[in-house]
Design an enzyme around this catalytic site. Structure first.
Site, PDB file in Angstrom:
ATOM      1  N   CYS A  73      44.647 -57.890  18.436  1.00  8.74           N
ATOM      2  CA  CYS A  73      44.724 -57.032  17.316  1.00  8.74           C
ATOM      3  C   CYS A  73      43.725 -56.873  16.290  1.00  8.74           C
ATOM      4  O   CYS A  73      43.191 -55.956  16.058  1.00  8.74           O
ATOM      5  CB  CYS A  73      46.175 -57.205  16.696  1.00  8.74           C
ATOM      6  SG  CYS A  73      47.405 -56.600  17.301  1.00  8.74           S
ATOM      7  N   HIS A 123      50.340 -53.615  19.582  1.00  9.70           N
ATOM      8  CA  HIS A 123      50.709 -55.141  19.867  1.00  9.70           C
ATOM      9  C   HIS A 123      51.874 -55.082  20.569  1.00  9.70           C
ATOM     10  O   HIS A 123      53.135 -54.781  20.166  1.00  9.70           O
ATOM     11  CB  HIS A 123      50.865 -55.715  18.698  1.00  9.70           C
ATOM     12  CG  HIS A 123      51.163 -57.378  19.001  1.00  9.70           C
ATOM     13  ND1 HIS A 123      49.887 -58.271  19.131  1.00  9.70           N
ATOM     14  CD2 HIS A 123      52.322 -58.049  19.028  1.00  9.70           C
ATOM     15  CE1 HIS A 123      50.741 -59.427  19.334  1.00  9.70           C
ATOM     16  NE2 HIS A 123      52.059 -59.232  19.271  1.00  9.70           N
ATOM     17  N   ASN A 182      48.765 -62.266  33.235  1.00 12.62           N
ATOM     18  CA  ASN A 182      49.259 -63.505  33.286  1.00 12.62           C
ATOM     19  C   ASN A 182      50.540 -63.545  32.286  1.00 12.62           C
ATOM     20  O   ASN A 182      50.244 -62.940  31.114  1.00 12.62           O
ATOM     21  CB  ASN A 182      48.437 -64.583  32.764  1.00 12.62           C
ATOM     22  CG  ASN A 182      47.136 -64.827  33.645  1.00 12.62           C
ATOM     23  OD1 ASN A 182      47.558 -64.743  35.127  1.00 12.62           O
ATOM     24  ND2 ASN A 182      46.059 -64.872  33.456  1.00 12.62           N
ATOM     25  N   THR A 201      47.533 -67.143  27.607  1.00 16.44           N
ATOM     26  CA  THR A 201      46.823 -68.014  26.540  1.00 16.44           C
ATOM     27  C   THR A 201      46.585 -67.011  25.075  1.00 16.44           C
ATOM     28  O   THR A 201      46.752 -67.655  23.841  1.00 16.44           O
ATOM     29  CB  THR A 201      45.346 -68.581  26.426  1.00 16.44           C
ATOM     30  OG1 THR A 201      44.602 -67.661  26.893  1.00 16.44           O
ATOM     31  CG2 THR A 201      45.425 -69.772  27.441  1.00 16.44           C
ATOM     32  N   HIS A 245      47.489 -58.124  28.139  1.00 16.47           N
ATOM     33  CA  HIS A 245      46.199 -57.705  28.697  1.00 16.47           C
ATOM     34  C   HIS A 245      46.240 -57.743  30.144  1.00 16.47           C
ATOM     35  O   HIS A 245      46.755 -58.541  30.837  1.00 16.47           O
ATOM     36  CB  HIS A 245      44.969 -58.738  27.979  1.00 16.47           C
ATOM     37  CG  HIS A 245      45.450 -60.073  28.047  1.00 16.47           C
ATOM     38  ND1 HIS A 245      46.300 -60.507  27.325  1.00 16.47           N
ATOM     39  CD2 HIS A 245      44.909 -61.025  29.035  1.00 16.47           C
ATOM     40  CE1 HIS A 245      46.068 -61.942  27.666  1.00 16.47           C
ATOM     41  NE2 HIS A 245      45.440 -62.170  28.757  1.00 16.47           N
TER      42      HIS A 245
HETATM   43  P1  5GP Z   1      45.195 -65.053  29.624  1.00 16.61           P
HETATM   44  O1  5GP Z   1      44.866 -66.678  29.837  1.00 16.61           O
HETATM   45  O2  5GP Z   1      45.977 -64.813  28.419  1.00 16.61           O
HETATM   46  O3  5GP Z   1      45.623 -64.413  30.660  1.00 16.61           O
HETATM   47  O4  5GP Z   1      43.745 -64.714  29.214  1.00 16.61           O
HETATM   48  C1  5GP Z   1      42.913 -64.553  27.981  1.00 16.61           C
HETATM   49  C2  5GP Z   1      41.535 -64.224  28.045  1.00 16.61           C
HETATM   50  O5  5GP Z   1      41.058 -63.847  26.842  1.00 16.61           O
HETATM   51  C3  5GP Z   1      40.893 -65.386  28.687  1.00 16.61           C
HETATM   52  O6  5GP Z   1      40.499 -65.032  29.826  1.00 16.61           O
HETATM   53  C4  5GP Z   1      39.736 -65.880  27.632  1.00 16.61           C
HETATM   54  O7  5GP Z   1      38.897 -66.229  28.000  1.00 16.61           O
HETATM   55  C5  5GP Z   1      39.731 -64.456  26.909  1.00 16.61           C
HETATM   56  N1  5GP Z   1      39.475 -64.667  25.529  1.00 16.61           N
HETATM   57  C6  5GP Z   1      40.132 -65.637  24.588  1.00 16.61           C
HETATM   58  N2  5GP Z   1      39.233 -65.082  23.442  1.00 16.61           N
HETATM   59  C7  5GP Z   1      38.389 -64.146  23.545  1.00 16.61           C
HETATM   60  C8  5GP Z   1      37.646 -63.579  22.582  1.00 16.61           C
HETATM   61  O8  5GP Z   1      37.736 -63.683  21.181  1.00 16.61           O
HETATM   62  N3  5GP Z   1      36.950 -62.441  22.985  1.00 16.61           N
HETATM   63  C9  5GP Z   1      36.890 -62.218  24.438  1.00 16.61           C
HETATM   64  N4  5GP Z   1      36.244 -61.074  24.608  1.00 16.61           N
HETATM   65  N5  5GP Z   1      37.875 -62.652  25.164  1.00 16.61           N
HETATM   66  C10 5GP Z   1      38.725 -63.554  24.830  1.00 16.61           C
HETATM   67 ZN    ZN Z   2      48.038 -58.107  19.252  1.00 22.65          ZN
END
Ligand code: 5GP
Ligand code: ZN
Length: 113
Positions: A8, A47, A86, A94, A99
């Site tokens: 967000c 969100h 994920n 995470t 996303h």
């Molecule tokens: P998840 O593990 O939740 O599927 O993916 C989260 C993704 O967000 C990860 O691949 C991580 O590298 C990415 N990520 C985390 N923090 C940031 C950020 O501040 N900027 C960007 N561009 N990507 C982020």
């Molecule tokens: Zn959000």
């Protein structure tokens, strides 16, 4: 909008991101820790914590079609790419703002780790 949600904050432009697409409903930006030559995150502006909370089929469709459009623009549509959402612990989610990962530009294995 969630005040303390990282994505967000990216939507509000409080945190910089390398944007690759932005429209009324969707934003897409490069992952900060890329796992492939093309690694883009596609998010709804609204969100939603995870796919478990999603109710809007148009929103999910927009994320998916935006990924396909970006894949074409990034030159990986023909060679191939992977789209991943994920959800929760076992999948390694995470960031709890829905996303879709678009990964391409290299050979990928199946099943994923
Ligand atoms: P998840 O593990 O939740 O599927 O993916 C989260 C993704 O967000 C990860 O691949 C991580 O590298 C990415 N990520 C985390 N923090 C940031 C950020 O501040 N900027 C960007 N561009 N990507 C982020
Ligand atoms: Zn959000």
């Amino acid at each position: 909008m969630a005040d303390d949600c990282l994505f967000c904050r990216i939507v509000r432009k409080e945190i910089p991101a390398k944007l690759v697409l932005e429209n009324e409903h969707v934003m897409a930006f490069r992952d900060i820790n890329p796992q492939a030559p093309v690694h883009v995150l596609v998010i709804p502006r609204e969100h939603v914590a995870s796919l478990n909370e999603a109710t809007d089929s148009e929103m999910i469709g927009r994320l998916t079609l935006a990924a396909a459009e970006i894949a074409k623009r990034e030159g990986v549509a023909e060679s191939g790419y992977r789209t991943v959402i994920n959800t929760n612990r076992d999948a390694g989610q995470t960031v709890f703002h829905l996303h879709l990962h678009l990964l391409g530009g290299r050979d990928m294995r199946w099943p994923p780790g």
